[in-house]
Design a protein around this motif. Structure first.
Motif, short mmCIF file in Angstrom:
data_model
loop_
_atom_site.label_atom_id
_atom_site.label_comp_id
_atom_site.label_asym_id
_atom_site.label_seq_id
_atom_site.Cartn_x
_atom_site.Cartn_y
_atom_site.Cartn_z
N ARG B 6 0.83 -1.21 0.00
CA ARG B 6 0.00 0.00 0.00
C ARG B 6 0.86 1.25 0.00
NH1 ARG B 6 -2.97 0.33 5.11
NH2 ARG B 6 -1.32 1.75 5.73
N LYS B 7 0.43 2.23 -0.76
CA LYS B 7 1.12 3.51 -0.75
C LYS B 7 0.92 4.17 0.62
CE LYS B 7 1.10 5.10 -5.54
NZ LYS B 7 2.46 5.67 -5.53
N PRO B 8 1.81 5.09 1.00
CA PRO B 8 1.57 5.84 2.24
C PRO B 8 0.18 6.48 2.19
CG PRO B 8 3.76 6.28 1.41
CD PRO B 8 3.07 5.48 0.35
N VAL B 9 -0.54 6.40 3.30
CA VAL B 9 -1.93 6.83 3.30
C VAL B 9 -2.08 8.31 2.94
CG1 VAL B 9 -4.05 6.93 4.65
CG2 VAL B 9 -2.39 5.16 5.12
N ASP B 10 -1.15 9.13 3.44
CA ASP B 10 -1.29 10.56 3.16
C ASP B 10 -1.22 10.85 1.66
OD1 ASP B 10 1.35 9.68 3.36
OD2 ASP B 10 2.13 11.66 3.86
N ILE B 44 -9.59 -1.66 5.08
CA ILE B 44 -8.67 -0.82 5.86
C ILE B 44 -8.44 0.52 5.17
CG2 ILE B 44 -6.27 -0.62 6.62
CD1 ILE B 44 -6.37 -3.70 7.12
N LEU B 48 -9.24 4.34 6.37
CA LEU B 48 -8.18 5.35 6.49
C LEU B 48 -8.49 6.59 5.65
CD1 LEU B 48 -5.05 3.01 6.45
CD2 LEU B 48 -5.77 4.49 8.34
#
Lengths: 141, 222
Positions: B6-10, B44, B48
């Motif tokens: 997964r890429k960073p959430v931000d 998830i 997020l």
């Protein structure tokens, strides 16, 4: 301005025996924060990342996860799995610019013990210091 | 399988900062197996993204869904069932899935939810390692089944190099020298003579250096 955090406690069947035996009134006498709510699980390893995130979506300011000692989990690896998931949530919170310290994993002995109450008090005090969750309109520190 | 994470959430929150409704779309193929983009990861990420939007003081509606695959036309067509219910798609499939959505749905805005990493296998629970580079000209029959293109830091065809020490690669000390492993394996399996064979200069045209590759199977086309 006073702030009473919404603390969610996820704990396994074994580490919450005290909570169940004493009931909420008994816990309160022990100093258990009245603003903390307990969700009991068969095993902390049953706790999913999505469940923790849902708690934050539902308004939690802090989340406390309690499981068996690392190498003494009743279900062998359950509390270790829970600890890994807590770290995953911490990482995601940090990526969102929110304090990862809003969630903590505690490995506690099973049965009756004061550490359970102390763990929740510790998380409660820490969360009060951080203020309301940025997901609820607070500002990350 | 294709390994992704997964890429960073931000980063993803920023991608969808201008939309109100997002279809978070997983894939039941490789990315489910490596726990990057299956049903659980969709749940998830959707959570997020909603939290990220809450922090920005706005509301984000999410639809959570997972396709059998995102690398086949017929499954991409299944996105029609959510028509009009989203402003953008966040695909949690590998880059192939994102490209297929972009290819086949010209009006849809699609963003990647994962970084596509490599072709690999599960070395242990939660650990994946690269095993194949998809170079289009397999030499595994000469190397004891171990790939020097993907697993040698220098992709050497005649190794090991001078930097191999104690069976370890000089680039990453924790990585085994694959050429040491190739020699050991050829020796163990009675194929010592293969060690003295000099590999010819390699033709890399099949490795994608000449642009996007295409494969046509006449026995399968209709």
């Amino acid at each position: 301005m006073s702030f009473t955090p919404d603390i969610r406690v996820f704990c396994c069947h074994y580490t919450s025996q005290q909570a169940i035996a004493e009931g909420l009134a008994g816990l309160k006498n022990d100093g258990f924060p009245p603003n903390a709510t307990i969700e009991r699980l068969l095993c902390s390893g049953k706790l999913q990342v999505s469940t923790i995130l849902k708690a934050f979506e539902d308004g939690a300011d802090g989340v406390c996860v309690v499981g068996c000692p690392v190498n003494e989990c009743h279900n062998l690896m359950g509390s270790q799995r829970a600890a890994h998931r807590v770290l995953a949530v911490r990482k995601a919170l940090n990526e969102l610019g929110v304090e990862g310290e809003r969630i903590e994993m505690f490995h506690l002995p099973r049965g009756f013990h004061p550490e359970f109450v102390e763990a929740v008090k510790q998380l409660d005090e820490r969360t009060r210091g951080m203020g309301p969750s940025p997901f609820n309109g607070g500002t990350a520190k | 399988m294709i390994i992704a994470e997964r890429k960073p959430v931000d980063e993803i929150v920023e991608m969808v900062s201008g939309v109100k409704r997002v279809l978070v779309l997983g894939c039941r193929g490789c990315v489910s197996i490596c726990s990057a983009g299956g049903e659980r990861e969709v749940e998830i990420l959707a959570s997020l993204l909603r939290l990220g939007a809450s922090k920005q003081g706005r509301t984000l509606e999410t639809i959570e869904a997972t396709l059998v695959r995102q690398c086949d036309r017929e499954y991409i067509e299944g996105i029609d069932q959510w028509a009009g219910q989203y402003d953008a798609i966040v695909s949690m499939a590998c880059g192939v899935g994102v490209n297929f959505i972009a290819n086949l749905r010209p009006l849809d805005v699609v963003y990647p939810g994962v970084n596509t990493s490599f072709f690999g296998g599960s070395a242990d629970q939660g650990i994946w390692t690269e095993q194949c580079a998809g170079c289009g000209n397999c030499v595994l029959h000469l190397t004891g089944g171990l790939c020097p293109v993907a697993r040698c830091a220098k992709s050497l065809m005649n190794g090991p190099c001078g930097g191999s020490v104690g069976g370890r690669c000089e680039i990453h000390k924790e990585v085994p020298c694959i050429w040491q492993a190739i020699h050991d394996r050829l020796d163990r399996t009675g194929r010592k003579e293969d060690m003295s064979r000099i590999a010819p200069i390699r033709d890399w045209s099949a490795a994608g250096h000449g642009g996007p590759r295409k494969q046509v199977r006449d026995d399968l086309t209709v």
